[in-house]
Structure formats: C-alpha cells, structure tokens
Design an enzyme around this catalytic site. Structure first.
Site, mmCIF file in Angstrom:
data_model
loop_
_atom_site.group_PDB
_atom_site.id
_atom_site.type_symbol
_atom_site.label_atom_id
_atom_site.label_comp_id
_atom_site.label_asym_id
_atom_site.label_seq_id
_atom_site.Cartn_x
_atom_site.Cartn_y
_atom_site.Cartn_z
ATOM 1 N N LYS A 141 0.821 -1.222 0.000
ATOM 2 C CA LYS A 141 0.000 0.000 0.000
ATOM 3 C C LYS A 141 0.846 1.259 0.000
ATOM 4 O O LYS A 141 0.448 2.290 -0.523
ATOM 5 C CB LYS A 141 -0.904 0.024 1.243
ATOM 6 C CG LYS A 141 -2.151 -0.809 1.133
ATOM 7 C CD LYS A 141 -3.129 -0.382 2.225
ATOM 8 C CE LYS A 141 -4.356 -1.242 2.270
ATOM 9 N NZ LYS A 141 -5.254 -0.873 3.384
ATOM 10 N N LYS B 265 -5.098 -10.243 -6.053
ATOM 11 C CA LYS B 265 -6.357 -10.484 -5.344
ATOM 12 C C LYS B 265 -7.428 -9.469 -5.764
ATOM 13 O O LYS B 265 -7.107 -8.350 -6.161
ATOM 14 C CB LYS B 265 -6.136 -10.457 -3.826
ATOM 15 C CG LYS B 265 -5.821 -9.100 -3.279
ATOM 16 C CD LYS B 265 -5.914 -9.050 -1.756
ATOM 17 C CE LYS B 265 -5.736 -7.587 -1.359
ATOM 18 N NZ LYS B 265 -5.834 -7.280 0.015
ATOM 19 N N LYS C 145 -10.692 -3.700 -3.500
ATOM 20 C CA LYS C 145 -11.463 -2.480 -3.705
ATOM 21 C C LYS C 145 -10.597 -1.328 -4.171
ATOM 22 O O LYS C 145 -11.096 -0.343 -4.688
ATOM 23 C CB LYS C 145 -12.240 -2.109 -2.439
ATOM 24 C CG LYS C 145 -11.421 -1.908 -1.195
ATOM 25 C CD LYS C 145 -12.342 -1.551 -0.022
ATOM 26 C CE LYS C 145 -11.886 -2.179 1.264
ATOM 27 N NZ LYS C 145 -12.889 -2.281 2.275
HETATM 28 P P1 AMP Z 1 -10.876 -5.011 3.707
HETATM 29 O O1 AMP Z 1 -11.789 -4.754 2.593
HETATM 30 O O2 AMP Z 1 -9.443 -4.896 3.339
HETATM 31 O O3 AMP Z 1 -11.240 -4.255 4.962
HETATM 32 O O4 AMP Z 1 -11.076 -6.549 4.036
HETATM 33 C C1 AMP Z 1 -12.180 -7.032 4.736
HETATM 34 C C2 AMP Z 1 -12.103 -8.529 4.844
HETATM 35 O O5 AMP Z 1 -12.226 -9.133 3.550
HETATM 36 C C3 AMP Z 1 -10.765 -9.034 5.404
HETATM 37 O O6 AMP Z 1 -11.007 -10.142 6.255
HETATM 38 C C4 AMP Z 1 -10.010 -9.447 4.191
HETATM 39 O O7 AMP Z 1 -9.046 -10.437 4.463
HETATM 40 C C5 AMP Z 1 -11.122 -9.989 3.296
HETATM 41 N N1 AMP Z 1 -10.766 -9.887 1.885
HETATM 42 C C6 AMP Z 1 -10.429 -8.765 1.204
HETATM 43 N N2 AMP Z 1 -10.156 -9.046 -0.079
HETATM 44 C C7 AMP Z 1 -10.326 -10.385 -0.231
HETATM 45 C C8 AMP Z 1 -10.191 -11.284 -1.333
HETATM 46 N N3 AMP Z 1 -9.831 -10.866 -2.542
HETATM 47 N N4 AMP Z 1 -10.433 -12.599 -1.122
HETATM 48 C C9 AMP Z 1 -10.797 -13.040 0.111
HETATM 49 N N5 AMP Z 1 -10.945 -12.249 1.186
HETATM 50 C C10 AMP Z 1 -10.711 -10.931 1.034
#
Ligand code: AMP
Ligand code: TRP
Length: 348
Positions: free
Chosen positions: A125, A206, A209
């Site tokens: 990041k 991956k 967002k």
């Molecule tokens: P975040 O959007 O970064 O706050 O992530 C929220 C949750 O979604 C966390 O537990 C991440 O590990 C999970 N997560 C985010 N992106 C992915 C992805 N591409 N595949 C699986 N889990 C994800």
C-alpha cells in the site's frame, strides 16, 4: 459482562470471535466469500463481535461525506450478508475510545519498528506513494488493539490479513512476558476455500477495492447486469478444460471457487458438469468457456438480487441504533482490558 472470566468458567462457555472491515471503498465478492460468509456461519456458535473500523479507514485520505455514508453502508452489508444483531454485536471502532488508547500503549510497550517493517500489506500500500501517513505504517498495531481488547479466541479474515493476526499474537505474548499476563493469544480463522478471491481481470492479483479498474471486482452493489458483463469479460486460461488447477489454470480455478461457494456444488461436480465443453463451444456467441461463464453469471445474479433486496431494506436510523447498542455492549469489556493493561504499566 466480563467475557474473560466467563471464558475461564468452563468448556461450555462460547469462544469470542472478533473481526472487522474498513469503510474505505466498495465491498466486493472477495470480502463476502473470504470474510463475511464465514462470520455468518460463526455467529450461532460463538460470541461474535463485528466492527466497522473507521479509524483504519482514515490511514489513507477519505472524503468526509463519503466516509460517513460508507460507515452506514458497511453495516447494511453486514446485515444483508446475514449477520444478525440479536446474535452478534456490531459496532463502530471510533465509538469505543479504548481502541486508540490500547493501540498507543502497544506502540510503546510491545510493537517494534522491525515488526512493522516486515508487514507486506504496508509495503504494497505504501509503495510508490509520495506521502504515506504514519497511521498507515502503524495500522497493524491498531488492529492488534481491536482484537486484544475483547479476549478474542478467533479472528476470521481473508488470507491477506493473516500476517496482521500473527503480529497481534507476537505483541500480546511480548506484553504478557514483559508486564505480566493480560492478553489472550488469538488464533486466525481462514476459510479453506475463498480466502483469496482473485481479480477477474488478473488472476495473479487479489480482488481488491483499491484495484485500478472496476473490471477487477464484482461489487456487492453492482447491478446483476454489470456483474454478468464482468464475468463474461473475465480473463480465462489457455486450454479448454474446466478443471480446478491452481497452478496451470489460475483464472478458471478462481471462477470455479466463486461458482462453488455460491452454488454449494463441489469442484468435482462442476468439473463433471462442464466436461468436454471447451472451445468446441467456441462457435457460439458466448465464446470459449461460454456456457460455464453464463451459468456462473446466473449464480452471481441470483446472489446479488437476493443480497441487494436485503441491503436496501435497512434504514440509516436502524443502522445508527444497532451501532449505538453495539458500542454500549462492548465498551465495558474493552474498558476492563484497558484498565488491566494500565495497571500493569503503573498508569491507572
Ligand atoms: P478489507 O476490505 O481490506 O477491509 O477486508 C475485509 C475482509 O475481507 C478481510 O477479512 C479481508 O481479508 C477480506 N478480503 C479482502 N479481499 C479479499 C479477497 N480478494 N479474497 C478473500 N478475502 C478478502
Ligand atoms: N485490517 C483488516 C482489513 O483490512 C480490518 C481489520 C481491522 C480487522 N481490525 C481488525 C480484521 C480486527 C480483523 C480483526 O481487512
């Protein structure tokens, strides 16, 4: 409620689960399949606490009016995913001041620069940015504080967060060793399937967002038509077989994972269903892998339609009430842990 003493009372007491999502962008199918779906399964079995981590979101610049909107929207996404506020606590991080207090204390009494320098998410990041906030570097320590305040046993997250939970364990053990026993050491819970959903435009990265193109992800708020288009345009592999092979066919493996999780069909059943349907179908307008993609788009459509009906069914006022109630419920637990920590340090 003193969860810790309840947890020590005997094996019949439920374990505590803690997790969170940042209100910093569009939530996508990866968030749902990697994290939220797992939370829903856990809420009947464990004492679950799910947080909207707004202090994490401001580690990168946010537009204030968008952020306050997104905080409410993330709660609606929790609810539409099936999290039930009667079973699980939902609250907003900034409503419980103990999070930032404990984060500061851990910064001083447990975290080392060398620990944080190893964090791969920061490296990704923070890379190629002109100005990176100190908060972004310190982000994993705030996450550790979130988890440790509630005597958490299990942290259900996607694979990208595993390193942060490991750091949490390190900080907790170090504090316990240096100042005396306070923290429970949490374990990470990662789904066997779905822990790392990959981008539709690039199966080596991956689903995220913060991806530069919306073709990367299926947002939980995408229209079914837009989602279908993204699936039809999704990158595929060479060859013709629909077969789960992570190394040789990473794109198809990713689509199969999404399909399997949404439909409940196993990889084997899906492979069987599409046996012999490779480029032989290429003449059709749908093109290579067409039938498979059409069916997957239909699964995604069904999921999104149902999800979005629920999502739209909650009002902002309902959400505010849930958040307030949640914060009131967890505040005493957090405060109790914080008091113990401050006692150990001689600052209570
Ligand atoms: P975040 O959007 O970064 O706050 O992530 C929220 C949750 O979604 C966390 O537990 C991440 O590990 C999970 N997560 C985010 N992106 C992915 C992805 N591409 N595949 C699986 N889990 C994800
Ligand atoms: N860092 C997590 C993410 O981006 C969000 C998060 C913050 C979290 N605090 C947490 C997850 C505590 C689990 C437990 O996905």
């Amino acid at each position: 409620m003193d969860l810790e003493s309840k947890n020590q009372a005997g094996p019949s007491v439920k374990k505590t689960v803690f997790s969170g999502v940042q209100p910093s962008g569009i939530l996508h199918l990866g968030n749902y399949l990697g994290a939220l779906a797992q939370w829903v399964e856990m809420q009947s079995k464990y004492h679950c606490i799910f947080c909207v981590v707004d202090y994490h979101a401001i580690t990168v610049k946010q537009k204030p009016e968008e952020l306050s909107r997104r905080i409410l929207d993330v709660v609606k996404i929790y609810l539409a995913s099936g999290i039930n506020p009667e079973k699980a606590v939902i609250f907003r991080q900034s409503d419980v001041k103990a999070h930032v207090e404990l984060a500061w204390i851990l910064n001083c009494a447990a975290a080392r620069m060398a620990d944080l320098n190893k964090m791969t998410q920061f490296k990704e990041k923070g890379a190629n940015k002109e100005s990176v906030s100190v908060g972004l570097f310190d982000y994993p320590v705030l996450m550790a504080a979130d988890i440790l305040l509630y005597n958490t046993d299990l942290v259900p997250v996607g694979e990208d967060q595993v390193q942060h939970v490991e750091l949490t364990r390190t900080l907790a053990s170090r504090f316990n060793r240096d100042y005396g026993q306070v923290f429970k050491i949490p374990a990470v819970a990662v789904r066997k399937q779905g822990a790392r959903i990959m981008g539709l435009d690039d199966p080596t990265k991956k689903m995220s967002k913060s991806a530069s193109s919306p073709a990367n992800y299926i947002a939980l708020t995408d229209t079914p038509e837009a989602a279908a288009k993204k699936i039809k345009r999704a990158v595929t592999d060479s060859g013709k077989e629909i077969k789960f092979d992570q190394n040789k066919k990473p794109a198809i493996a990713n689509l199969l994972t999404i399909y399997s999780l949404l439909s409940g069909l196993s990889f084997k059943e899906l492979e069987e269903k599409y046996r012999g349907q490779g480029p032989a179908y290429a003449g059709a307008s749908a093109g290579k892998y067409g039938e498979f993609k059409n069916d997957l788009a239909e699964e995604v459509r069904k999921f999104l339609v149902e999800f979005q009906i629920k999502y739209r069914g909650f009002t902002d006022d309902e959400v505010r009430e849930i958040l307030q109630d949640g914060a009131d419920r967890v505040r005493p637990i957090a405060q109790e842990t914080l008091n113990k920590v401050k006692n150990k340090l001689g600052i209570n």
